[in-house]
Design a protein around this motif. Structure first.
Motif, PDB file in Angstrom:
ATOM      1  N   ALA A  16       0.852  -1.189   0.000  1.00 39.98           N
ATOM      2  CA  ALA A  16       0.000   0.000   0.000  1.00 39.98           C
ATOM      3  C   ALA A  16       0.887   1.238   0.000  1.00 39.98           C
ATOM      4  CB  ALA A  16      -0.903   0.006   1.224  1.00 39.98           C
ATOM      5  N   LYS A  18       2.432   4.789   1.018  1.00 41.68           N
ATOM      6  CA  LYS A  18       2.624   5.364   2.342  1.00 41.68           C
ATOM      7  C   LYS A  18       2.320   6.848   2.318  1.00 41.68           C
ATOM      8  CE  LYS A  18       5.735   2.117   4.359  1.00 41.68           C
ATOM      9  NZ  LYS A  18       6.718   1.975   5.379  1.00 41.68           N
ATOM     10  N   ILE A  19       1.713   7.315   3.401  1.00 42.50           N
ATOM     11  CA  ILE A  19       1.426   8.731   3.578  1.00 42.50           C
ATOM     12  C   ILE A  19       2.147   9.164   4.839  1.00 42.50           C
ATOM     13  CG2 ILE A  19      -0.375  10.435   3.984  1.00 42.50           C
ATOM     14  CD1 ILE A  19      -2.297   8.508   2.574  1.00 42.50           C
ATOM     15  N   ASN A  20       3.063  10.132   4.696  1.00 40.24           N
ATOM     16  CA  ASN A  20       3.859  10.613   5.834  1.00 40.24           C
ATOM     17  C   ASN A  20       4.558   9.460   6.551  1.00 40.24           C
ATOM     18  OD1 ASN A  20       3.018  13.184   5.264  1.00 40.24           O
ATOM     19  ND2 ASN A  20       1.329  13.118   6.742  1.00 40.24           N
ATOM     20  N   ARG A  22       3.743   6.487   6.873  1.00 41.69           N
ATOM     21  CA  ARG A  22       2.834   5.534   7.513  1.00 41.69           C
ATOM     22  C   ARG A  22       2.043   4.850   6.410  1.00 41.69           C
ATOM     23  NH1 ARG A  22       0.226   9.204  12.282  1.00 41.69           N
ATOM     24  NH2 ARG A  22       2.109   9.431  13.500  1.00 41.69           N
ATOM     25  N   SER A  23       1.773   3.582   6.602  1.00 45.50           N
ATOM     26  CA  SER A  23       0.981   2.895   5.596  1.00 45.50           C
ATOM     27  C   SER A  23      -0.465   3.371   5.673  1.00 45.50           C
ATOM     28  CB  SER A  23       1.054   1.375   5.786  1.00 45.50           C
ATOM     29  OG  SER A  23       0.527   1.029   7.031  1.00 45.50           O
ATOM     30  N   ARG A  24      -1.074   3.504   4.530  1.00 48.89           N
ATOM     31  CA  ARG A  24      -2.442   4.005   4.458  1.00 48.89           C
ATOM     32  C   ARG A  24      -3.395   2.948   4.998  1.00 48.89           C
ATOM     33  NH1 ARG A  24      -4.471   5.758  -1.290  1.00 48.89           N
ATOM     34  NH2 ARG A  24      -4.334   3.521  -1.582  1.00 48.89           N
ATOM     35  N   PRO A  27      -9.566   1.299   3.646  1.00 45.78           N
ATOM     36  CA  PRO A  27     -10.818   2.054   3.767  1.00 45.78           C
ATOM     37  C   PRO A  27     -11.972   1.169   4.213  1.00 45.78           C
ATOM     38  CG  PRO A  27     -10.300   1.665   1.464  1.00 45.78           C
ATOM     39  CD  PRO A  27      -9.137   1.174   2.263  1.00 45.78           C
TER      40      PRO A  27
END
Length: 134
Positions: A16, A18-20, A22-24, A27
């Motif tokens: 997945a 990563k955002i910042n 961290r794994s997203r 949903p």
């Protein structure tokens, strides 16, 4: 035969993005909530069935002049259903009584506002148009 050591897919791929760093998170979907609700309902129904089967001894039931014999589990289940219905009726009536003044206030506020005409009666409709634009 020689095998190649490379593969079509690189091994350093992440599952997945990563955002910042961290794994997203995965949903949430409505189907997941429906599955949880369905499973919980099935468990409750299974527990009710077990309760009814374990409380099978017959008991006398008297209700507003009617009398009869029912298994204890069925009688208790009917009492619980009638209790839920009474609470639902009471909550619904309470909400209706609570909303009735609000709707009455809203309705009177809408009907008491006066509609003003843009041109009062007796004036020429073209009087406010400049002379060059007739």
């Amino acid at each position: 035969m020689t095998r190649s050591t490379g593969s079509a897919h690189p091994t350093n791929m992440q599952s997945a993005p990563k955002i910042n760093d961290r794994s997203r998170p995965v949903p949430r979907v409505r189907a997941g909530g429906s599955l949880v609700a369905f499973t919980a309902s099935a468990v409750v129904l299974l527990l009710l069935l077990i309760f009814i089967l374990q409380n099978g001894q017959r008991t006398d039931v008297h209700f507003f002049g009617a009398q009869g014999q029912l298994p204890m589990g069925v009688a208790l289940l009917l009492a619980a259903v009638f209790g839920v219905l009474l609470v639902t009726i009471q909550a619904t009536m309470r909400r209706i009584i609570q909303l009735r003044p609000l709707t009455r206030r809203h309705r009177t506020a809408v009907y008491t506002t006066t509609i003003t005409r843009p041109d009062p009666a007796g004036t020429d409709p073209g009087a406010d148009v400049p002379e060059g634009r007739n």
